[in-house]
Scaffold this motif. Structure first.
Motif, PDB file in Angstrom:
ATOM      1  N   LEU A   7       0.853  -1.184   0.000  1.00 15.60           N
ATOM      2  CA  LEU A   7       0.000   0.000   0.000  1.00 15.60           C
ATOM      3  C   LEU A   7       0.890   1.236   0.000  1.00 15.60           C
ATOM      4  O   LEU A   7       1.470   1.601   1.018  1.00 15.60           O
ATOM      5  CB  LEU A   7      -0.924  -0.017   1.218  1.00 15.60           C
ATOM      6  CG  LEU A   7      -1.804  -1.265   1.321  1.00 15.60           C
ATOM      7  CD1 LEU A   7      -2.576  -1.264   2.626  1.00 15.60           C
ATOM      8  CD2 LEU A   7      -2.751  -1.353   0.143  1.00 15.60           C
ATOM      9  N   LEU A   8       1.014   1.842  -1.176  1.00 18.42           N
ATOM     10  CA  LEU A   8       1.864   3.019  -1.353  1.00 18.42           C
ATOM     11  C   LEU A   8       1.004   4.270  -1.510  1.00 18.42           C
ATOM     12  O   LEU A   8      -0.039   4.224  -2.163  1.00 18.42           O
ATOM     13  CB  LEU A   8       2.726   2.867  -2.613  1.00 18.42           C
ATOM     14  CG  LEU A   8       3.721   1.717  -2.636  1.00 18.42           C
ATOM     15  CD1 LEU A   8       4.296   1.544  -4.038  1.00 18.42           C
ATOM     16  CD2 LEU A   8       4.834   1.976  -1.652  1.00 18.42           C
ATOM     17  N   PRO A   9       1.439   5.384  -0.958  1.00 15.55           N
ATOM     18  CA  PRO A   9       0.714   6.634  -1.199  1.00 15.55           C
ATOM     19  C   PRO A   9       0.788   7.014  -2.676  1.00 15.55           C
ATOM     20  O   PRO A   9       1.778   6.722  -3.354  1.00 15.55           O
ATOM     21  CB  PRO A   9       1.428   7.663  -0.332  1.00 15.55           C
ATOM     22  CG  PRO A   9       2.561   6.978   0.316  1.00 15.55           C
ATOM     23  CD  PRO A   9       2.572   5.541  -0.082  1.00 15.55           C
ATOM     24  N   SER A  10      -0.241   7.647  -3.169  1.00 16.01           N
ATOM     25  CA  SER A  10      -0.309   7.968  -4.601  1.00 16.01           C
ATOM     26  C   SER A  10       0.831   8.875  -5.059  1.00 16.01           C
ATOM     27  O   SER A  10       1.220   8.838  -6.229  1.00 16.01           O
ATOM     28  CB  SER A  10      -1.659   8.600  -4.945  1.00 16.01           C
ATOM     29  OG  SER A  10      -1.851   9.769  -4.185  1.00 16.01           O
ATOM     30  N   ASN A  11       1.396   9.666  -4.158  1.00 15.79           N
ATOM     31  CA  ASN A  11       2.494  10.548  -4.573  1.00 15.79           C
ATOM     32  C   ASN A  11       3.825   9.801  -4.716  1.00 15.79           C
ATOM     33  O   ASN A  11       4.818  10.388  -5.123  1.00 15.79           O
ATOM     34  CB  ASN A  11       2.649  11.718  -3.603  1.00 15.79           C
ATOM     35  CG  ASN A  11       3.050  11.279  -2.206  1.00 15.79           C
ATOM     36  OD1 ASN A  11       2.977  10.106  -1.866  1.00 15.79           O
ATOM     37  ND2 ASN A  11       3.456  12.240  -1.393  1.00 15.79           N
ATOM     38  N   LYS A  12       3.845   8.502  -4.424  1.00 15.95           N
ATOM     39  CA  LYS A  12       5.057   7.699  -4.560  1.00 15.95           C
ATOM     40  C   LYS A  12       5.068   6.845  -5.827  1.00 15.95           C
ATOM     41  O   LYS A  12       6.018   6.115  -6.069  1.00 15.95           O
ATOM     42  CB  LYS A  12       5.218   6.761  -3.353  1.00 15.95           C
ATOM     43  CG  LYS A  12       5.371   7.475  -2.036  1.00 15.95           C
ATOM     44  CD  LYS A  12       6.731   8.088  -1.931  1.00 15.95           C
ATOM     45  CE  LYS A  12       6.911   8.692  -0.547  1.00 15.95           C
ATOM     46  NZ  LYS A  12       8.211   9.294  -0.374  1.00 15.95           N
ATOM     47  N   VAL A  13       3.987   6.898  -6.614  1.00 15.69           N
ATOM     48  CA  VAL A  13       3.895   6.092  -7.828  1.00 15.69           C
ATOM     49  C   VAL A  13       3.496   6.956  -9.012  1.00 15.69           C
ATOM     50  O   VAL A  13       2.946   8.041  -8.855  1.00 15.69           O
ATOM     51  CB  VAL A  13       2.879   4.927  -7.667  1.00 15.69           C
ATOM     52  CG1 VAL A  13       3.350   3.949  -6.617  1.00 15.69           C
ATOM     53  CG2 VAL A  13       1.504   5.435  -7.352  1.00 15.69           C
TER      54      VAL A  13
END
Length: 150
Positions: A7-13
């Motif tokens: 589960l990655l924050p959207s600003n990391k992808v």
């Protein structure tokens, strides 16, 4: 046979293409920094970063010190390559015994434990098989659960 769910924050992808939901992470990826689980294609959890041990019944009275959050040990693996989890702020471990059953005890791999699940060699504590606690033999407690937390 298995996959990581991270589960990655959207600003990391970054999204690869507009029409498809394929996202790419760039840079170093440290699993300890994110919520994750390793799953079999069928959806069963093989490993995760944390498990919670809880009870509101007799097991809580007999083994209250074993309740709480357990985190993955990065330096201990059992004989069957199953992970070991250590209680946060405590000296208990969640591990598989050589029989393949899951236990909570003070020494990882030891025959002696206070909590036990006859889990038939499952890669992580099984979500539907009941747990038992030690009190002059193995006793049932319907409220005793071990489950993944993120």
């Amino acid at each position: 046979e298995s996959y990581f769910e991270i589960l990655l924050p959207s600003n990391k992808v970054k999204r690869v293409k507009e029409r498809r939901d394929i996202q790419v992470h760039t840079g170093e990826l440290l699993l300890a920094s994110y919520k994750w689980s390793l799953r079999a294609w069928g959806g069963d959890i093989l490993a995760t970063q944390h498990f919670m041990v809880s009870s509101y019944g007799e097991a809580a009275k007999m083994h209250s010190s074993r309740r709480g959050r357990y985190s993955l040990c990065s330096n201990i693996v059992m004989h069957d390559n199953h992970p070991v989890y250590k209680k946060v702020g405590g000296d208990y471990y969640l591990y598989t015994h050589k029989s393949g059953n899951w236990c909570v005890g003070s020494v990882a791999g030891n025959n002696s434990s206070g909590l036990y699940q006859c889990s038939n060699k499952s890669p992580s504590p099984h979500k539907t098989i009941p747990w038992q606690y030690a009190d002059s033999g193995w006793q049932d407690d319907d409220t005793l659960r071990v489950y993944p937390v993120y």
